[in-house]
Design a protein around this motif. Structure first.
Motif, PDB file in Angstrom:
ATOM      1  N   LEU A 181       0.718  -1.076   0.112  1.00  8.76           N
ATOM      2  CA  LEU A 181       0.026   0.118  -0.028  1.00  8.76           C
ATOM      3  C   LEU A 181       0.825   1.162  -0.156  1.00  8.76           C
ATOM      4  O   LEU A 181       0.441   2.194  -0.577  1.00  8.76           O
ATOM      5  CB  LEU A 181      -0.901  -0.165   1.179  1.00  8.76           C
ATOM      6  N   GLY A 194       0.403   4.337  -2.762  1.00  6.32           N
ATOM      7  CA  GLY A 194       0.511   5.671  -2.299  1.00  6.32           C
ATOM      8  C   GLY A 194       1.663   6.531  -3.041  1.00  6.32           C
ATOM      9  O   GLY A 194       1.321   7.691  -3.311  1.00  6.32           O
ATOM     10  N   TYR A 231      -5.700   3.352  -3.616  1.00  2.37           N
ATOM     11  CA  TYR A 231      -5.023   3.432  -1.952  1.00  2.37           C
ATOM     12  C   TYR A 231      -6.021   3.931  -0.881  1.00  2.37           C
ATOM     13  O   TYR A 231      -5.921   3.134   0.043  1.00  2.37           O
ATOM     14  CB  TYR A 231      -4.047   4.683  -2.285  1.00  2.37           C
TER      15      TYR A 231
END
Length: 218
Positions: A107, A111, A172
């Protein structure tokens, strides 16, 4: 499409790479963060039935830990069932932190892609405009094709960067919320197990599961 990629210049290479990487992460996380895979329905009642039947031995614990993230958290609690509530809670929290970290896998990369692709597009815009003003300074306003090439490069890289960043940022944010939701559900299931083992809650976990399934069905 190929013409647009070529017109965008060299910065289209990292932008395209980021788009492919982002898509791969989104697909992988969409599969990995399915609720049935992380918090399988009925796992807690089934685990409690095995505990009451005396079938939760070392092999049972090993199978439970290999089952799912929830299984690993429940296994940590059962492995310390002979100790105090504080020891059980500490063991569950420790494993829970590791599972939360696993759920957040990739993740940060997602991002980062959402943050840098607009900057790559902006850099392409700057480079394209530099080319335009270089042509103007050397040849004046008469060389329209050369000027159009610089402007085209600026606009294409900007559009490409935003086209990658917007859906990536949406994914995200969604996955971050999904992870938080799953972690809370794991904590709730683990708390039920601790309270039952410590005699602080009714042991009718099967009934609890049936009620919860009925709510989900509605």
């Amino acid at each position: 499409m190929l013409e647009h990629l070529q017109a965008g210049g060299l910065l289209m290479i990292p932008i395209v790479f980021c788009s492919i990487l982002a898509l791969a992460i989104i697909v992988e996380r969409a599969i990995a963060l399915r609720k049935t895979r992380v918090v399988p329905p009925g796992l807690l009642p089934e685990t409690w039935r095995r505990v009451k039947a005396g079938r939760m031995d070392d092999n049972g614990l090993r199978e439970l830990r290999q089952h799912s993230p929830l299984g690993r958290v429940l296994g940590a609690g059962l492995a310390n069932a002979a100790h105090s509530r504080e020891v059980m809670a500490e063991a569950i929290e420790d494993v829970g932190r590791h599972e939360a970290h696993r759920l957040e896998r990739f993740l940060n990369t997602l991002g980062t892609i959402a943050a840098i692709t607009p900057l790559l597009g902006l850099l392409g815009t700057v480079i394209g405009m530099i080319k335009v003003f270089t042509v103007i300074s050397l040849q004046g306003l008469g060389d329209t094709p050369a000027m159009a090439g610089g402007i085209s490069e600026a606009l294409i890289t900007t559009a490409a960067g935003l086209s990658v960043a917007i859906p990536t940022l949406m994914a995200y944010r969604y996955f971050r919320g999904r992870v938080d939701e799953l972690v809370i559900e794991i904590e709730q299931e683990a708390l039920k197990l601790v309270e039952v083992l410590q005699g602080q809650r009714t042991n009718d976990l099967v009934g609890d599961a049936a009620t919860e399934n009925g709510r989900e069905g509605r």
